[in-house]
Motif scaffolding. Sequence first.
Motif, mmCIF file in Angstrom:
data_model
loop_
_atom_site.group_PDB
_atom_site.id
_atom_site.type_symbol
_atom_site.label_atom_id
_atom_site.label_comp_id
_atom_site.label_asym_id
_atom_site.label_seq_id
_atom_site.Cartn_x
_atom_site.Cartn_y
_atom_site.Cartn_z
ATOM 1 N N SER A 191 42.918 35.795 28.791
ATOM 2 C CA SER A 191 43.264 35.372 30.174
ATOM 3 C C SER A 191 43.857 36.462 30.997
ATOM 4 C CB SER A 191 44.385 34.198 30.162
ATOM 5 O OG SER A 191 45.534 34.572 29.557
ATOM 6 N N ARG A 192 44.365 37.287 30.479
ATOM 7 C CA ARG A 192 44.910 38.590 30.995
ATOM 8 C C ARG A 192 43.808 39.291 31.567
ATOM 9 N NH1 ARG A 192 46.762 42.144 27.219
ATOM 10 N NH2 ARG A 192 45.082 43.670 27.597
ATOM 11 N N VAL A 193 42.557 39.462 30.628
ATOM 12 C CA VAL A 193 41.459 40.329 31.230
ATOM 13 C C VAL A 193 40.792 39.479 32.353
ATOM 14 C CG1 VAL A 193 39.075 40.782 30.485
ATOM 15 C CG2 VAL A 193 41.001 41.271 29.006
ATOM 16 N N ALA A 194 40.655 38.283 32.064
ATOM 17 C CA ALA A 194 40.041 37.401 33.336
ATOM 18 C C ALA A 194 40.759 37.457 34.475
ATOM 19 C CB ALA A 194 40.190 36.025 33.012
ATOM 20 N N ASP A 195 42.233 37.669 34.373
ATOM 21 C CA ASP A 195 43.171 37.807 35.718
ATOM 22 C C ASP A 195 42.875 39.073 36.233
ATOM 23 O OD1 ASP A 195 44.049 35.262 35.212
ATOM 24 O OD2 ASP A 195 46.045 35.884 34.455
ATOM 25 N N GLU A 196 42.857 40.146 35.464
ATOM 26 C CA GLU A 196 42.604 41.506 35.907
ATOM 27 C C GLU A 196 41.255 41.655 36.745
ATOM 28 O OE1 GLU A 196 42.958 44.177 32.558
ATOM 29 O OE2 GLU A 196 45.243 43.822 32.482
ATOM 30 N N VAL A 197 40.034 41.218 35.974
ATOM 31 C CA VAL A 197 38.823 41.133 36.597
ATOM 32 C C VAL A 197 38.934 40.208 38.078
ATOM 33 C CG1 VAL A 197 36.475 40.359 36.410
ATOM 34 C CG2 VAL A 197 37.674 41.335 34.590
ATOM 35 N N THR A 198 39.636 39.081 37.862
ATOM 36 C CA THR A 198 40.016 38.207 39.204
ATOM 37 C C THR A 198 40.414 39.173 40.237
ATOM 38 O OG1 THR A 198 39.851 36.116 38.124
ATOM 39 C CG2 THR A 198 40.730 36.025 40.194
ATOM 40 N N ALA A 213 37.024 40.998 49.414
ATOM 41 C CA ALA A 213 37.928 40.436 50.253
ATOM 42 C C ALA A 213 37.207 40.368 51.727
ATOM 43 C CB ALA A 213 39.200 41.352 50.408
ATOM 44 N N GLY A 214 37.396 39.217 52.367
ATOM 45 C CA GLY A 214 36.599 39.021 53.577
ATOM 46 C C GLY A 214 35.496 38.524 53.709
ATOM 47 N N ARG A 215 34.895 38.496 52.422
ATOM 48 C CA ARG A 215 33.678 37.930 52.469
ATOM 49 C C ARG A 215 33.361 36.513 51.409
ATOM 50 N NH1 ARG A 215 30.135 42.636 50.171
ATOM 51 N NH2 ARG A 215 31.807 42.973 48.877
ATOM 52 N N VAL A 216 34.423 36.692 50.426
ATOM 53 C CA VAL A 216 34.353 35.445 49.413
ATOM 54 C C VAL A 216 35.882 35.219 49.501
ATOM 55 C CG1 VAL A 216 33.994 34.825 47.137
ATOM 56 C CG2 VAL A 216 32.188 36.578 48.211
ATOM 57 N N PRO A 217 36.280 33.951 49.338
ATOM 58 C CA PRO A 217 37.529 33.639 49.253
ATOM 59 C C PRO A 217 38.353 33.704 47.925
ATOM 60 C CG PRO A 217 36.155 31.665 50.115
ATOM 61 C CD PRO A 217 35.262 32.882 49.675
ATOM 62 N N ALA A 218 39.266 34.245 47.768
ATOM 63 C CA ALA A 218 39.945 34.404 46.668
ATOM 64 C C ALA A 218 39.801 33.309 45.577
ATOM 65 C CB ALA A 218 41.454 34.678 46.482
ATOM 66 N N GLU A 219 39.789 31.842 45.828
ATOM 67 C CA GLU A 219 39.842 30.973 45.047
ATOM 68 C C GLU A 219 38.160 30.922 44.276
ATOM 69 O OE1 GLU A 219 40.891 30.590 48.274
ATOM 70 O OE2 GLU A 219 42.948 30.240 47.985
ATOM 71 N N ALA A 220 37.355 31.142 45.371
ATOM 72 C CA ALA A 220 36.029 31.254 44.802
ATOM 73 C C ALA A 220 35.659 32.246 43.688
ATOM 74 C CB ALA A 220 34.831 31.461 45.924
ATOM 75 N N VAL A 221 36.284 33.471 44.023
ATOM 76 C CA VAL A 221 36.264 34.619 43.063
ATOM 77 C C VAL A 221 36.845 34.068 41.660
ATOM 78 C CG1 VAL A 221 37.158 36.790 42.682
ATOM 79 C CG2 VAL A 221 36.271 36.225 44.861
ATOM 80 N N GLN A 222 37.909 33.583 41.629
ATOM 81 C CA GLN A 222 38.495 32.864 40.639
ATOM 82 C C GLN A 222 37.591 32.016 39.947
ATOM 83 O OE1 GLN A 222 42.319 30.802 40.745
ATOM 84 N NE2 GLN A 222 42.777 31.173 38.940
ATOM 85 N N LEU A 223 37.106 30.998 40.533
ATOM 86 C CA LEU A 223 36.076 30.132 39.961
ATOM 87 C C LEU A 223 34.880 30.694 39.241
ATOM 88 C CD1 LEU A 223 36.108 27.371 42.408
ATOM 89 C CD2 LEU A 223 37.065 27.193 40.433
ATOM 90 N N VAL A 224 34.453 31.809 39.940
ATOM 91 C CA VAL A 224 33.119 32.276 39.229
ATOM 92 C C VAL A 224 33.536 33.385 38.343
ATOM 93 C CG1 VAL A 224 31.578 34.439 39.897
ATOM 94 C CG2 VAL A 224 31.981 32.900 41.755
ATOM 95 N N VAL A 225 34.817 34.029 38.346
ATOM 96 C CA VAL A 225 35.273 34.950 36.864
ATOM 97 C C VAL A 225 35.449 33.928 35.679
ATOM 98 C CG1 VAL A 225 37.021 36.116 36.206
ATOM 99 C CG2 VAL A 225 36.277 36.660 38.354
ATOM 100 N N ARG A 226 36.052 32.660 36.086
ATOM 101 C CA ARG A 226 36.428 31.931 35.047
ATOM 102 C C ARG A 226 34.936 31.183 34.369
ATOM 103 N NH1 ARG A 226 41.124 33.759 34.326
ATOM 104 N NH2 ARG A 226 42.565 33.191 35.739
ATOM 105 N N ALA A 227 34.251 30.896 35.078
ATOM 106 C CA ALA A 227 32.819 30.363 34.645
ATOM 107 C C ALA A 227 32.262 31.563 33.896
ATOM 108 C CB ALA A 227 32.165 30.018 35.725
ATOM 109 N N ALA A 228 32.204 32.650 34.465
ATOM 110 C CA ALA A 228 31.521 33.894 33.662
ATOM 111 C C ALA A 228 32.127 34.073 32.391
ATOM 112 C CB ALA A 228 31.663 35.310 34.394
ATOM 113 N N ALA A 229 33.614 33.805 32.223
ATOM 114 C CA ALA A 229 34.384 34.005 31.063
ATOM 115 C C ALA A 229 34.127 33.015 29.950
ATOM 116 C CB ALA A 229 35.952 34.172 31.205
ATOM 117 N N ARG A 230 33.950 31.852 30.447
ATOM 118 C CA ARG A 230 33.622 30.637 29.554
ATOM 119 C C ARG A 230 31.689 30.874 28.925
ATOM 120 N NH1 ARG A 230 35.853 27.724 33.412
ATOM 121 N NH2 ARG A 230 33.672 26.845 34.535
ATOM 122 N N ASP A 231 31.173 31.407 29.942
ATOM 123 C CA ASP A 231 29.792 31.731 29.359
ATOM 124 C C ASP A 231 29.742 33.003 28.417
ATOM 125 O OD1 ASP A 231 29.007 29.747 31.060
ATOM 126 O OD2 ASP A 231 28.169 31.252 32.752
#
Length: 77
Positions: A5-12, A20-38
């Motif tokens: 989770s620390r690594v995922a938080d750092e990557v997020t 920033a300004g192109r993708v909302p922070a919440e969307a970045v977090q969703l993408v990182v979490r999905a990639a981490a699960r994969d």
Amino acid sequence: MTVRSRVADEVTTWLTGEFAGRVPAEAVQLVVRAAARDLDGRVVPDDRGDLLYRVARARLVRLLAAPDQPRIPRSRG
């Protein structure tokens, strides 16, 4: 907090700044979490951060490059 989770938080955090300004922070977090699960159980722990960054970043770039695809999720609230 686990190492994963620390690594995922750092990557997020890193990708949120990069997109920033192109993708909302919440969307970045969703993408990182999905990639981490994969990647879970498929990657040597020492390489996890770098690979997670690369996979999540590639997915975010694809989202931005595909205007005909569904919109990037935004938080409700």
